[in-house]
Design a protein around this motif. Structure first.
Motif, PDB file in Angstrom:
ATOM      1  N   ALA A  32      41.452  27.462  43.529  1.00  0.00           N
ATOM      2  CA  ALA A  32      40.186  27.172  42.865  1.00  0.00           C
ATOM      3  C   ALA A  32      39.663  28.327  42.015  1.00  0.00           C
ATOM      4  O   ALA A  32      38.875  28.098  41.094  1.00  0.00           O
ATOM      5  N   SER A  33      40.087  29.551  42.290  1.00  0.00           N
ATOM      6  CA  SER A  33      39.416  30.673  41.635  1.00  0.00           C
ATOM      7  C   SER A  33      40.291  31.698  40.926  1.00  0.00           C
ATOM      8  O   SER A  33      39.764  32.570  40.241  1.00  0.00           O
ATOM      9  N   VAL A  37      38.469  34.183  38.241  1.00  0.00           N
ATOM     10  CA  VAL A  37      38.301  35.602  38.570  1.00  0.00           C
ATOM     11  C   VAL A  37      38.949  36.464  37.492  1.00  0.00           C
ATOM     12  O   VAL A  37      38.368  37.469  37.058  1.00  0.00           O
ATOM     13  N   PHE A  38      40.115  36.055  37.021  1.00  0.00           N
ATOM     14  CA  PHE A  38      40.807  36.801  35.963  1.00  0.00           C
ATOM     15  C   PHE A  38      39.971  36.806  34.681  1.00  0.00           C
ATOM     16  O   PHE A  38      39.767  37.856  34.067  1.00  0.00           O
ATOM     17  N   GLN A  39      39.467  35.643  34.298  1.00  0.00           N
ATOM     18  CA  GLN A  39      38.692  35.539  33.058  1.00  0.00           C
ATOM     19  C   GLN A  39      37.355  36.276  33.152  1.00  0.00           C
ATOM     20  O   GLN A  39      36.964  36.984  32.230  1.00  0.00           O
ATOM     21  N   LEU A  65      40.415  38.447  46.366  1.00  0.00           N
ATOM     22  CA  LEU A  65      40.488  38.280  47.822  1.00  0.00           C
ATOM     23  C   LEU A  65      39.310  38.869  48.590  1.00  0.00           C
ATOM     24  O   LEU A  65      39.214  38.663  49.808  1.00  0.00           O
ATOM     25  N   LEU A  66      38.383  39.537  47.915  1.00  0.00           N
ATOM     26  CA  LEU A  66      37.200  40.051  48.599  1.00  0.00           C
ATOM     27  C   LEU A  66      36.463  38.944  49.363  1.00  0.00           C
ATOM     28  O   LEU A  66      36.119  39.132  50.534  1.00  0.00           O
ATOM     29  N   GLN A 134      49.726  31.359  39.314  1.00  0.00           N
ATOM     30  CA  GLN A 134      48.862  31.480  40.485  1.00  0.00           C
ATOM     31  C   GLN A 134      49.522  32.275  41.613  1.00  0.00           C
ATOM     32  O   GLN A 134      50.679  32.036  41.936  1.00  0.00           O
ATOM     33  N   PRO A 135      48.777  33.222  42.210  1.00  0.00           N
ATOM     34  CA  PRO A 135      49.308  33.894  43.400  1.00  0.00           C
ATOM     35  C   PRO A 135      49.583  32.863  44.502  1.00  0.00           C
ATOM     36  O   PRO A 135      48.924  31.822  44.563  1.00  0.00           O
TER      37      PRO A 135
END
Length: 180
Positions: A32-33, A37-39, A65-66, A134-135
Motif C-alpha cells: 500500500a505504501s 513513501v518513495f514519491q 518500515l518505521l 516493490q520490496p
C-alpha cells in the motif's frame, strides 16, 4: 474511508500471532505504501543519493518500515535488529540496474520468545536513484543466524553465493590499499 487495522488488532482478529501473520501484515503495508513513501520523500532521498550513493536506499527503507517498527512495539513484539535488518550481514546481487539486497530481523515477544524471522528484500538501481519494484517479505521460522542463512541459501542459490556486506567492504578496502 476504511479504518486501518493495527498489527495488534490484526493479530487478535485473526487469532494468529505467528511469523506468517506478521509477514502478511508487513507485506500489506509495503504493498500500500512503497511507491508513496518513495514519491513523498524523493527530494530528500535524491539529495542523500547524490551525496552518499547507496545509503539513500537504507534511508528509504527506514521511512517505509518505521510504521512497522512502531506497530511491532505496540503489539508487544521486538524486532532484533529493527526492520529491515543488519546491513553488515545482508547480502546483495543482481544486475546493476536491478540489484537485490536481503536483510532480516528476528521477531521476539515481550517474554523474549523468538517467533521467527522477517526477511526484507529491497530492489534497487546502481546506475540512478530508482527502486525498480516493490520490496518483498519472506517469513522464516528459523531464528539463529546460521539457520537463517541455511534457509535462505536453500531458497536462493544467488543468496548462497553472495557474500555478507561487511566481508565485501573489507575485501574492497584491502584491494584499494594494495592498489595504492
Amino acid at each position: 474511508m476504511e479504518k486501518i487495522t493495527t498489527l495488534k488488532e490484526f493479530l487478535q482478529e485473526n487469532k494468529e500471532s505467528g511469523i506468517e501473520a506478521i509477514a502478511q501484515y508487513i507485506e500489506e503495508h509495503i504493498r500500500a505504501s512503497w511507491q508513496g513513501v518513495f514519491q513523498e520523500n524523493h527530494d530528500r532521498l535524491l539529495e542523500v543519493y547524490n551525496k552518499a550513493g547507496d545509503p539513500a536506499y537504507g534511508t528509504y527503507l527506514n521511512f517505509l518500515l518505521l510504521p512497522m517498527n512502531k506497530q511491532l512495539k505496540d503489539a508487544g513484539l521486538r524486532p532484533e535488529p529493527r526492520l529491515p535488518g543488519d546491513l553488515d550481514i545482508s547480502r546483495e546481487w543482481g544486475n546493476i540496474e536491478e540489484r537485490q539486497r536481503w536483510m532480516w530481523s528476528t521477531i521476539h515477544t515481550e517474554k523474549g520468545e523468538s517467533l521467527g524471522t522477517i526477511v526484507t528484500i529491497v530492489y534497487h538501481d546502481h546506475t540512478q536513484f530508482r527502486i525498480p519494484r516493490q520490496p518483498q517479505i519472506i517469513a522464516l521460522n528459523e531464528t539463529h543466524k546460521e539457520d537463517i542463512v541455511a534457509a535462505l541459501s536453500h531458497r536462493s542459490s544467488d543468496f548462497k553465493h553472495a557474500r555478507e556486506f561487511a566481508i565485501e567492504v573489507e575485501e574492497y578496502l584491502k584491494n584499494q590499499q594494495s592498489n595504492s
